[in-house]
Design an enzyme around this catalytic site. Structure first.
Site, mmCIF file in Angstrom:
data_model
loop_
_atom_site.group_PDB
_atom_site.id
_atom_site.type_symbol
_atom_site.label_atom_id
_atom_site.label_comp_id
_atom_site.label_asym_id
_atom_site.label_seq_id
_atom_site.Cartn_x
_atom_site.Cartn_y
_atom_site.Cartn_z
ATOM 1 N N ARG A 32 10.442 14.734 37.668
ATOM 2 C CA ARG A 32 11.652 14.108 37.102
ATOM 3 C C ARG A 32 12.747 13.999 38.149
ATOM 4 O O ARG A 32 13.401 12.970 38.278
ATOM 5 C CB ARG A 32 12.137 14.899 35.895
ATOM 6 C CG ARG A 32 11.595 14.362 34.587
ATOM 7 C CD ARG A 32 12.531 14.682 33.448
ATOM 8 N NE ARG A 32 12.724 16.116 33.347
ATOM 9 C CZ ARG A 32 12.093 16.887 32.475
ATOM 10 N NH1 ARG A 32 11.235 16.356 31.618
ATOM 11 N NH2 ARG A 32 12.313 18.178 32.430
ATOM 12 N N ASP A 34 -0.032 28.042 19.265
ATOM 13 C CA ASP A 34 -0.518 28.031 20.653
ATOM 14 C C ASP A 34 -1.939 28.606 20.687
ATOM 15 O O ASP A 34 -2.845 28.032 21.304
ATOM 16 C CB ASP A 34 0.447 28.869 21.509
ATOM 17 C CG ASP A 34 0.019 28.964 22.954
ATOM 18 O OD1 ASP A 34 0.233 27.995 23.695
ATOM 19 O OD2 ASP A 34 -0.541 30.010 23.338
ATOM 20 N N GLU A 41 6.744 29.620 24.990
ATOM 21 C CA GLU A 41 6.880 28.166 25.061
ATOM 22 C C GLU A 41 8.354 27.803 24.856
ATOM 23 O O GLU A 41 9.132 28.626 24.364
ATOM 24 C CB GLU A 41 6.059 27.502 23.949
ATOM 25 C CG GLU A 41 4.579 27.799 24.006
ATOM 26 C CD GLU A 41 3.895 27.200 25.227
ATOM 27 O OE1 GLU A 41 4.069 26.010 25.496
ATOM 28 O OE2 GLU A 41 3.194 27.950 25.928
ATOM 29 N N GLY A 52 10.055 34.257 30.582
ATOM 30 C CA GLY A 52 9.384 32.965 30.781
ATOM 31 C C GLY A 52 7.967 32.901 30.236
ATOM 32 O O GLY A 52 7.212 32.000 30.577
ATOM 33 N N ILE A 75 -8.017 33.128 33.701
ATOM 34 C CA ILE A 75 -9.333 33.584 33.219
ATOM 35 C C ILE A 75 -10.294 32.380 33.192
ATOM 36 O O ILE A 75 -10.019 31.399 32.501
ATOM 37 C CB ILE A 75 -9.223 34.154 31.784
ATOM 38 C CG1 ILE A 75 -8.206 35.301 31.741
ATOM 39 C CG2 ILE A 75 -10.574 34.610 31.287
ATOM 40 C CD1 ILE A 75 -7.952 35.823 30.333
ATOM 41 N N GLY A 127 1.926 32.063 33.622
ATOM 42 C CA GLY A 127 2.614 32.309 34.887
ATOM 43 C C GLY A 127 2.133 31.332 35.953
ATOM 44 O O GLY A 127 1.010 30.810 35.883
ATOM 45 N N LYS A 142 -5.675 26.696 21.607
ATOM 46 C CA LYS A 142 -6.618 27.234 22.600
ATOM 47 C C LYS A 142 -7.955 27.556 21.943
ATOM 48 O O LYS A 142 -9.020 27.277 22.491
ATOM 49 C CB LYS A 142 -6.008 28.480 23.254
ATOM 50 C CG LYS A 142 -4.787 28.155 24.128
ATOM 51 C CD LYS A 142 -4.036 29.406 24.533
ATOM 52 C CE LYS A 142 -2.830 29.098 25.408
ATOM 53 N NZ LYS A 142 -1.926 30.242 25.573
HETATM 54 N N1 HSE Z 1 3.283 30.606 25.761
HETATM 55 C C1 HSE Z 1 1.955 30.849 26.246
HETATM 56 C C2 HSE Z 1 1.690 32.349 26.091
HETATM 57 C C3 HSE Z 1 1.844 30.430 27.692
HETATM 58 O O1 HSE Z 1 2.592 33.097 25.711
HETATM 59 O O2 HSE Z 1 0.575 32.769 26.313
HETATM 60 C C4 HSE Z 1 0.466 30.115 28.146
HETATM 61 O O3 HSE Z 1 -0.155 29.125 27.405
#
Ligand code: HSE
Length: 436
Positions: free
Chosen positions: A46, A203, A192, A189, A138, A304, A207
């Protein structure tokens, strides 16, 4: 000298910038391992002006992700923008349609549009690699897609969200409130942009839907996952779990049952002795029960910059080597449709916590209602909380039960009857138990 693999990267956030650094730092190793150099030839983000500590001299700054995706000088398009829509989606589609290989860390996009993208990759011959989308460092995608290509899988379950595991770990170990732990996860951090996505289980569900597709050959379908988050878990539950030999984890579980594939995300009691129970903090872990082999557990950093870049660069290395696996481990036409398994049919042990009114016959009433549904009790604890001066408090008493395997339908019926009997206050807490 063999021609380099020319890479274009869209998105130079913490992950994108780290990918550029790793490719440069590991240049000699990557060349030796892949038999050819990997060269970043184009980037975009951006803001061009933002300080990233990167030396981008000699690298083309493209005007948009789409410009990189369609640049004839780019062999491999690396998408690190995120989000299931524009600009990530159209840019990936354009790159695949142009016959390029694509590497992405975008779990939302793969969960929502993975099938369409896989079909495009199949049609035009490019790779679609997304190792970083699940469990970051992983290598679980590769393990399922390639390492276990010859092994039938009965169950895959794991801690797939670092934020939730971090919150549950700190609540358990330090007795902190949910809100305080969530605030720390955001500050560090892990969470999300919208943390409800983490704590309400979505989340993990995205996955899990990807892992289930690879494990069972089903079409990726987030809507086929039953989802519950961790908001209802209290310090009392974590203490009681500890007393009873369990820990509470937010698990994603995909399992083959007699009635089909069950995909579910919910707070889960796991025996303290299990591998998954040892996984603390922001760490992720996945256990795969393969037929004829003991369970495989993979543990590592699930979020991370360094962990995500590790997986992204490995995916780029596969493209450089000319390795191409079908994105979901088999041609798209061979993937089976899947719908949500009704949770009432779920079978397993249950943890139940109720606040029982303190008068004669309450425990007997609860036991009777469970017995009427053929639910057998493994253990029961009724403990009047301490007033703080060594004497018991008066008033409602927490009753905690662990049941043997039963059906969710039976548990729901029994609890409905107990509530109708008016022997408990508030709503009972229900946590499913997953045995290893
Ligand atoms: N917010 C996600 C977590 C980051 O806490 O695992 C990785 O997808």
């Amino acid at each position: 000298m063999v021609a380099p693999l020319k890479v274009g990267i869209a998105g130079l956030g913490t992950v994108g910038a780290e990918v550029v650094r790793v490719i440069e730092r590991q240049a000699a190793t990557l060349t030796a391992r892949c038999g050819r150099p990997i060269k970043v030839v184009a980037v975009t983000a951006r803001s061009k002006a933002k300080k990233r500590g990167l030396d981008l001299r000699g690298i083309d700054w493209a005007k948009s992700p789409l410009a990189i995706a369609t640049d004839p000088n780019v062999d491999c398009f690396v998408e690190l923008i995120g989000g299931a829509g524009d600009p990530a989606g159209p840019a990936i589609e354009a790159a695949l349609a142009a016959g390029k290989s694509v590497v992405t860390a975008n779990k939302a996009l793969i969960a929502k549009h993975g099938l369409k993208l896989a079909a495009l990759a199949e049609k035009h011959g490019g790779a679609l690699n997304y190792e970083a989308a699940v469990g970051a460092a992983i290598p679980v995608i590769k393990t399922l897609r390639e390492g276990l290509a010859g092994t039938g899988i009965d169950r895959i379950y794991g801690i797939l969200n670092g934020t939730c595991n971090y919150i549950l770990t700190r609540m358990e170990q330090e007795g902190l409130s949910f809100e305080a732990c969530l605030a720390d996860a955001q500050r560090l951090g892990y969470a999300e942009a919208d943390p409800t996505f983490d704590i309400d289980g979505h989340d993990t569900a995205q996955k899990l839907s990807i892992l289930a597709s690879l494990a069972f050959g089903t079409k990726v379908s987030e809507s086929a996952v039953y989802v519950e988050g961790i908001r209802s878990i209290t310090p009392e539950d974590l203490r009681a779990a500890d007393d009873l030999g369990y820990r509470v984890k937010l698990l994603g579980v995909a399992v083959r049952t007699a009635k089909g594939i069950e995909q579910r995300v919910h707070p889960t009691m796991v025996p303290k002795t299990s591998s998954i129970a040892q996984v603390m903090g922001v760490t992720n872990a996945v256990t795969i029960d393969g037929q004829g082999i003991p369970p495989i557990t993979l543990v590592g950093a699930g979020a991370g910059a360094a962990a995500t870049a590790s997986a992204v660069v490995a995916d780029i290395a596969d493209v450089a080597r000319g390795i191409r696996a079908e994105p979901f481990g088999r041609p798209v036409a061979g993937l089976k449709a899947i719908s949500k398994a009704p949770m009432e049919r779920h079978e397993g042990g249950y943890y139940l916590r109720m606040l029982a009114r303190d008068h004669a016959g309450t425990a007997a009433t609860i036991a009777t209602r469970l017995a009427e549904q053929d639910i057998s009790i493994e253990s029961i604890v009724q403990r009047q909380p301490d007033r703080g001066d060594g004497k018991a408090k008066s008033g409602p008493v927490p009753v905690i039960l662990i049941t043997y395997a039963t059906s969710e339908d039976a548990v729901r019926r029994a609890l409905k009857a107990v509530q109708a009997d008016k022997v408990i206050s508030g709503r009972p807490q229900v946590i499913r138990i997953e045995k290893n």
